[in-house]
Scaffold this active site. Structure first.
Site, short mmCIF file in Angstrom:
data_model
loop_
_atom_site.label_atom_id
_atom_site.label_comp_id
_atom_site.label_asym_id
_atom_site.label_seq_id
_atom_site.Cartn_x
_atom_site.Cartn_y
_atom_site.Cartn_z
N LYS A 19 62.07 57.21 26.08
CA LYS A 19 60.67 57.61 25.89
C LYS A 19 60.06 56.86 24.70
O LYS A 19 58.92 56.39 24.79
CB LYS A 19 60.57 59.13 25.66
CG LYS A 19 60.64 59.94 26.94
CD LYS A 19 60.09 61.35 26.78
CE LYS A 19 60.88 62.16 25.79
NZ LYS A 19 60.39 63.56 25.72
N PHE A 40 50.66 56.89 30.19
CA PHE A 40 51.54 57.70 29.35
C PHE A 40 52.92 57.79 29.98
O PHE A 40 53.13 57.39 31.13
CB PHE A 40 50.95 59.10 29.09
CG PHE A 40 50.75 59.95 30.31
CD1 PHE A 40 51.76 60.79 30.77
CD2 PHE A 40 49.54 59.94 31.00
CE1 PHE A 40 51.56 61.59 31.89
CE2 PHE A 40 49.34 60.74 32.11
CZ PHE A 40 50.36 61.56 32.57
N ARG A 44 62.63 63.79 31.29
CA ARG A 44 63.33 65.06 31.32
C ARG A 44 64.77 64.84 31.77
O ARG A 44 65.11 63.83 32.40
CB ARG A 44 62.64 66.06 32.26
CG ARG A 44 62.60 65.59 33.73
CD ARG A 44 63.74 66.18 34.53
NE ARG A 44 63.79 65.69 35.90
CZ ARG A 44 64.64 64.76 36.32
NH1 ARG A 44 65.45 64.15 35.46
NH2 ARG A 44 64.69 64.40 37.60
N LYS A 46 67.57 66.64 34.18
CA LYS A 46 67.59 67.59 35.29
C LYS A 46 68.33 68.86 34.88
O LYS A 46 69.43 68.78 34.32
CB LYS A 46 68.26 66.94 36.51
CG LYS A 46 68.16 67.75 37.80
CD LYS A 46 68.90 67.06 38.94
CE LYS A 46 68.18 65.85 39.47
NZ LYS A 46 66.92 66.20 40.18
N ARG A 104 63.41 50.82 44.43
CA ARG A 104 62.91 51.36 45.70
C ARG A 104 61.39 51.41 45.63
O ARG A 104 60.81 52.14 44.82
CB ARG A 104 63.48 52.77 45.95
CG ARG A 104 64.99 52.78 46.10
CD ARG A 104 65.50 54.12 46.62
NE ARG A 104 65.33 55.18 45.65
CZ ARG A 104 66.20 55.46 44.66
NH1 ARG A 104 67.31 54.73 44.54
NH2 ARG A 104 65.98 56.45 43.82
N HIS A 119 60.45 53.35 42.21
CA HIS A 119 61.62 53.86 41.52
C HIS A 119 62.53 52.72 41.07
O HIS A 119 62.83 51.81 41.86
CB HIS A 119 62.43 54.80 42.43
CG HIS A 119 61.72 56.06 42.78
ND1 HIS A 119 62.36 57.15 43.33
CD2 HIS A 119 60.42 56.44 42.64
CE1 HIS A 119 61.48 58.13 43.54
NE2 HIS A 119 60.30 57.71 43.13
N GLU A 138 66.78 57.18 36.11
CA GLU A 138 65.76 56.74 37.07
C GLU A 138 64.40 56.72 36.40
O GLU A 138 63.99 57.69 35.78
CB GLU A 138 65.72 57.67 38.28
CG GLU A 138 64.74 57.21 39.36
CD GLU A 138 64.71 58.15 40.56
OE1 GLU A 138 65.27 57.79 41.60
OE2 GLU A 138 64.13 59.25 40.42
#
Length: 215
Positions: A19, A40, A44, A46, A104, A119, A138
């Site tokens: 980040k 932006f 996170r 999972k 992807r 992705h 990812e």
């Protein structure tokens, strides 16, 4: 639970580091007063329940989660325009702090549901007190309208346990196309929008400089 905290610690560290790095890319564009393709960045790890649920659905053994589950660490990079997505992808390909292992393109080749996003799965080295740990993460790159649609679809999938009623699914597909048409229309006037944003930003900064301190 202690085992999970230890297992997820490198993923949390990776998300925090990525980040900062990805937001830093936006900061560089702003530093040189260049249009930033990055609006932006969010990230996170999972939740444990989601990891277990996905492992069960995909038939992934718990001992193989680290090698086979690509999105335990997830980042999203939001863009204003579809063209920005391709710029961001090229910038990520040029980076040396991680290795891209899979791409992807659901922007050019949307999913049957209407879902669009780009992705990129990366192999990211995390430095820990026990040495280097390589994890999969990812990165999803999408426009604001694509993200709005995907967020709604995700909520409906959760509500209906993946079995969204046909009528709602049909409306979702129509909404996905409407969102993409919005992106296409915005792309046609992209230069006008960017010029307007520069004018507005400069005026705001000028007004703030001229405002008396303490007001």
């Amino acid at each position: 639970m202690n085992h999970w905290e230890q297992f997820l610690a490198p993923y949390k560290q990776a998300v925090d580091e990525l980040k900062v790095k990805l937001k830093g890319m936006r900061g560089e564009y702003e530093k040189y007063s260049i249009h930033s393709p990055i609006e932006f960045v969010t990230g996170r790890v999972k939740p444990i329940a989601s990891i277990l649920d996905k492992a069960n659905k995909k038939g992934i053994r718990l001992s193989a989660i680290q090698q086979e589950m690509q999105d335990i660490a997830g980042l999203r990079m939001m863009c204003q325009f579809v063209e920005d997505i391709h710029v961001v992808v090229e910038k990520l390909r040029a980076r040396k702090d991680f290795t891209i292992i899979e791409e992807r393109d659901y922007v050019t080749h949307k999913k049957p549901s209407g879902y669009r996003s780009y992705h990129i799965v990366i192999d990211y080295p995390v430095q820990t007190i026990h040495g280097e740990v390589n994890i999969l993460a990812e990165i999803q790159i999408r426009t604001l309208s694509m993200n709005f649609w995907a967020t709604i679809e995700h909520s409906l999938n959760y509500k209906y346990s993946g079995q969204i009623p046909e009528e709602i699914r049909h409306r979702l597909q129509g909404a996905a196309e409407a969102a993409f048409r919005l992106d296409e229309e915005m792309s046609l006037i992209r230069e006008e929008i960017q010029e307007a944003q520069v004018i507005f930003t400069n005026k705001t900064e000028k007004d703030q400089r001229g405002r008396p301190s303490g007001t």
